[in-house]
Structure formats: C-alpha cells, structure tokens
Design a protein around this motif. Structure first.
Motif, PDB file in Angstrom:
ATOM      1  N   VAL A   1      79.486 -27.063  62.897  1.00  0.00           N
ATOM      2  CA  VAL A   1      78.870 -26.247  61.857  1.00  0.00           C
ATOM      3  C   VAL A   1      77.910 -25.292  62.555  1.00  0.00           C
ATOM      4  N   GLY A   2      78.006 -24.011  62.202  1.00  0.00           N
ATOM      5  CA  GLY A   2      77.148 -23.028  62.856  1.00  0.00           C
ATOM      6  C   GLY A   2      77.250 -21.681  62.188  1.00  0.00           C
ATOM      7  N   THR A   3      77.144 -20.645  62.975  1.00  0.00           N
ATOM      8  CA  THR A   3      77.298 -19.285  62.470  1.00  0.00           C
ATOM      9  C   THR A   3      78.029 -18.461  63.529  1.00  0.00           C
TER      10      THR A   3
ATOM     11  N   SER B   1      83.416 -30.149  52.891  1.00  0.00           N
ATOM     12  CA  SER B   1      82.275 -29.266  52.630  1.00  0.00           C
ATOM     13  C   SER B   1      81.248 -29.481  53.728  1.00  0.00           C
ATOM     14  N   ILE B   2      80.208 -28.664  53.732  1.00  0.00           N
ATOM     15  CA  ILE B   2      79.092 -28.862  54.644  1.00  0.00           C
ATOM     16  C   ILE B   2      77.814 -28.959  53.829  1.00  0.00           C
ATOM     17  N   THR B   3      76.817 -29.637  54.373  1.00  0.00           N
ATOM     18  CA  THR B   3      75.545 -29.823  53.687  1.00  0.00           C
ATOM     19  C   THR B   3      74.525 -28.795  54.166  1.00  0.00           C
TER      20      THR B   3
ATOM     21  N   PHE C   1      78.972 -32.439  58.099  1.00  0.00           N
ATOM     22  CA  PHE C   1      80.349 -32.213  57.647  1.00  0.00           C
ATOM     23  C   PHE C   1      80.770 -33.386  56.761  1.00  0.00           C
ATOM     24  N   LEU C   2      81.208 -33.079  55.541  1.00  0.00           N
ATOM     25  CA  LEU C   2      81.610 -34.111  54.588  1.00  0.00           C
ATOM     26  C   LEU C   2      83.109 -34.065  54.353  1.00  0.00           C
TER      27      LEU C   2
ATOM     28  N   LYS D   1      81.600 -40.895  53.287  1.00  0.00           N
ATOM     29  CA  LYS D   1      81.944 -39.476  53.117  1.00  0.00           C
ATOM     30  C   LYS D   1      81.750 -38.640  54.390  1.00  0.00           C
ATOM     31  N   GLU D   2      81.370 -39.278  55.500  1.00  0.00           N
ATOM     32  CA  GLU D   2      81.089 -38.517  56.715  1.00  0.00           C
ATOM     33  C   GLU D   2      81.901 -38.953  57.921  1.00  0.00           C
TER      34      GLU D   2
END
Length: 453
Positions: free
Chosen positions: A223-225, A289-291, A296-297, A416-417
């Motif tokens: 997860v990032g940008t 999805s992400i939180t 990461f879910l 969920k993870e």
C-alpha cells in the motif's frame, strides 16, 4: 479419490492456470483464463472464457482467444482487459518460438471482439515491444495490467533488466495502440526472483500494488502512492496468501467493490491423475480494500452465503480435547470465533480410521498458523511440505476463522487480514471436521455449513 472441487470454478476439462482479463460488463462477470484446450497439462495456451451474474454459478463459453499461428504466435500468455469503443479489449503477452520465446522475445498484443464471444488479434500488433525500455531489451517481459492515474492511462509490465534484477515497468498511452515507456515503477529487492502478474488498484491518492513471484509460493502486496516520477512509494507491505493462491487479477463490480481473483496452483499434485483429465482451480473471488492506516483487507465473498444448505452450531467453553462436528462433508464452510491464548487446531478431511487428515494449528499468542500436511495424504507422490502463516490480533481478542473447504481446496481467512490456501490430495474420502486444544480454549463459537451450488 475425489479431488475435483464442486463449487470453485474449474474448466470442463483440461488445463487451466492464471485468471486473465477479469471484468464486469453489462451485468456479467467475465473470467478469462490460461487454458490448454487439448490436454490437462500446461501448454498450447489459449484464453478460456466463462461468465456469471453472481460469481458462483458459471456458464462455460467457447474459447475466447487462440494463438495466431500464422503470425508466429504459439501461446497467449496472461494479460488484462479494458473497455474501448464500447467493447471489451484484451491486452496480453504474446509468445512464439525461437526468437519470440518467453525469455527474450515476448511482445504485448491487443485483441478485439465484435460479438463478445471470440477475440482476434489486431493487425497493428505488437503494440509494445521489449526494446522500448531501458538500455537493452527486457527479458521475461510479460503480464500487462492497464490502470488509470490522475486522468491518464498506464500499463504495468514485469521484466528483467540487463539480466540483473527483476522489476515492474510503467508505460503510457492515449489510444491503447501506441504506448511509450515511462520508467521503472518498482524494483524487486531480491534480484533472482522473476516477477509475474503485477496488478494495481487506485484509492484516491493511494494505491494497492500486487505481484507474484514465478515458481515460488509468494504473492506480495504494497500500500502506498505513486510519485511524480511515476514510481511506487510504499507505506506498508505484506503477503497476500501463504499457500497456493497465485497470479492475482482485479475487477470492479456494480456495487463499488474491488474483487481479487487467483489461480489455486496445482503444483502440489505433481502430475497425479486423479478423478479426471482436469487441472487448475480458480479461487472464490475475494472482496479487497485498504484501511486508513494502510492495511490490506481480504474478505470472503458475501454472496457465498447463498449456497449454504445446512448449519450446525457448536459452542465451547473452557474446552480441552477434540470436538467433532456432526456435519461430515468435503464441501463445507467452517466459521469460528475462538477466544484463547493457547494453541488450538481445526482438522479437515479426516477419515474414519484417522489415517488421513489435514490440520491447521493456530497459536494466538504468537499470531501464527501452521499446516503440517504430513498426514494430509497417503499418496507419496504429492507435495506435503508444511506451510506457515502469520495473522494480526483482532480488536476483540478472538481468532476469527472462515474456511472454504471444497474437496482438494481449503481457503482459510483469518481476521480479514491473512489468508492461506491449501491444495490437498487425500487417497481416502474422509469427511470428518473437528476442533481441538490440549491446553484449553476459553470460548469458541463455531458454525459448520454444508455447501452446494
């Protein structure tokens, strides 16, 4: 031996591997997949095709894309889809013989359709070549994935640079026909690993980036940008699945959900001919999805509850020993909330003589779960190497478990993870399901469902 799954998607016969070009279009989910229409072993790769309205009941379609042998193509490798001019188009890796081999001569080709049943390679192919990038041609260059970022259209393609390290490269287009190389989007920290099947999901200013490692049980998430230079800036990372879930694909449905697909690898079977000439299973699509804090879910598809047929509830308190469910099945779902600091286990596919069974052993204190696999099959030929996974603690202190059991498949979701997928090939037809603890479970709420399409 019963190994062919009953509610997971499998081809009618013959070989299947990576899901490809998954997309929701005009009320239907389209699943394309790597397929050998002539044999149950890998080779002669075409695009198989199936459609569904609920992600559970599938209609097999004719082969969607065949290699263009008259143009030197021998395989249609993995790729993605997008909508162009109101129709689904495919962008995929084209492989041939000799100089067009997958190692050094693969190309990226586009294919279009007029009827939504058959796709054909466009005349302008290739739309990308492996010499568009950095100095020297990329090798092991494959698996394009199209996405949109800040109003522009890009594609990720994996490839090795100068035979030194594996990376994911980013390309830009305005018309899906003319692509230009931008730069190296992501570089693998381990130079010897070959990256496959990069995917990306955009969440505003953040992204979820996924990729698999060829020939290894590894599927990473980040997860990032994306920086101004169009490179990944990672905030958090982890493992998507600790078992045999591989070659992810992404689609988006009409409910605003992001779905992740995956091939449940047949590698542990090691060529065993079981109950028919088939090979390869697709996972039940996962809602991802992400939180806000960049976790990461992964969640089991909610529609799956519609194929539950019976429910047995088991409640345990201050429990030690082994508790068997009255429900006995190779097609089941097991859900549980277990409150314990001590080690406990869930056992699947146990026969009456307890000669074969598959244990999943949970250690809540350490946050680990472990599948020993030694007793999972009496067959010496199948892979029975152990699998270890990790999971975070939940907010209420329980270990929340959801297991989708389907003959040779067990998809395991934790809190969920964390996920672990097992491929199991027992010789006997064991159906018993149980939970056990030697040092005690404070409390557990378990449901066992028989499942049938």
């Amino acid at each position: 031996m019963i190994h062919r799954p009953k509610y997971h998607f499998v081809p009618e016969k013959n070989w299947m591997n990576d899901p490809n070009a998954t997309i929701y279009f005009k009320g239907e989910h389209h699943l394309f997949y790597q397929h050998n229409p002539d044999d149950w072993h890998w080779g002669n790769l075409h695009y198989g095709h199936a459609v569904s309205r609920d992600l559970l009941h599938w209609k097999h379609m004719p082969v969607a894309l065949a290699p263009a042998f008259d143009r030197g193509e021998t395989h249609c490798y993995s790729g993605c889809s997008y909508i162009n001019n109101g129709q689904i188009e495919l962008l995929y890796t084209s492989v041939g013989a000799g100089e067009r081999c997958q190692n050094s001569g693969s190309q990226q080709w586009a294919a279009t359709t007029e009827d939504g049943i058959s796709w054909h390679q466009i005349e302008e192919n290739p739309v990308m070549t492996n010499d568009m990038g950095p100095d020297g041609a990329l090798t092991e260059w494959r698996d394009p994935f199209v996405f949109h970022w800040k109003g522009k259209t890009y594609a990720l393609v994996a490839g090795i640079v100068k035979e030194q390290y594996s990376a994911v490269h980013i390309y830009e287009t305005e018309d899906y026909r003319n692509w230009r190389y931008v730069n190296e989007f992501f570089r693998n920290a381990c130079a010897k690993e070959v990256i496959e099947c990069p995917n990306i999901v955009v969440y505003g200013d953040r992204v979820l980036f996924l990729y698999s490692i060829w020939n290894v049980r590894v599927l990473h998430w980040f997860v990032g940008t994306i920086s101004e230079e169009l490179k990944l800036v990672a905030y958090n990372e982890g493992c998507v699945d600790y078992g045999d879930f591989f070659a992810s694909q992404i689609s988006f449905d009409n409910q605003g959900r992001t779905l992740m697909w995956g091939w449940l690898r047949e590698d542990p079977r090691r060529g065993l001919l079981t109950d028919g000439e088939w090979a390869g299973v697709q996972a039940i699509p996962r809602v991802i999805s992400i939180t806000e804090d960049n976790r990461f879910l992964q969640e089991r598809l909610p529609e799956f509850e519609t194929i539950r047929r019976t429910e047995e509830k088991i409640e345990l308190k201050d429990f030690t020993g082994r508790k068997y469910a009255q429900t006995e099945s190779v097609s089941a779902e097991i859900t549980a909330a277990v409150y314990s600091e001590h080690v406990f286990s869930v056992r699947l596919l146990e026969d009456e003589e307890s000669e074969e069974y598959t244990d999943i052993i949970f250690n809540p204190r350490e946050g680990t779960y472990y599948a020993p696999m030694e007793e999972s099959s009496l067959l010496d030929s199948v892979d029975k190497r152990p699998i270890l996974g990790y999971f975070p603690r939940s907010g209420d202190g329980a270990v929340h478990i959801d297991i989708l059991l389907d003959s040779s498949v067990a998809e395991i979701y934790i809190n969920k993870e964390s996920c672990m997928t097992l491929r199991v090939y027992p010789m006997k037809e064991g159906k018993r399901i149980s939970i056990a603890s030697e040092k005690g479970v404070e409390r557990a709420e378990v449901s066992v469902y028989e499942v049938e399409l």
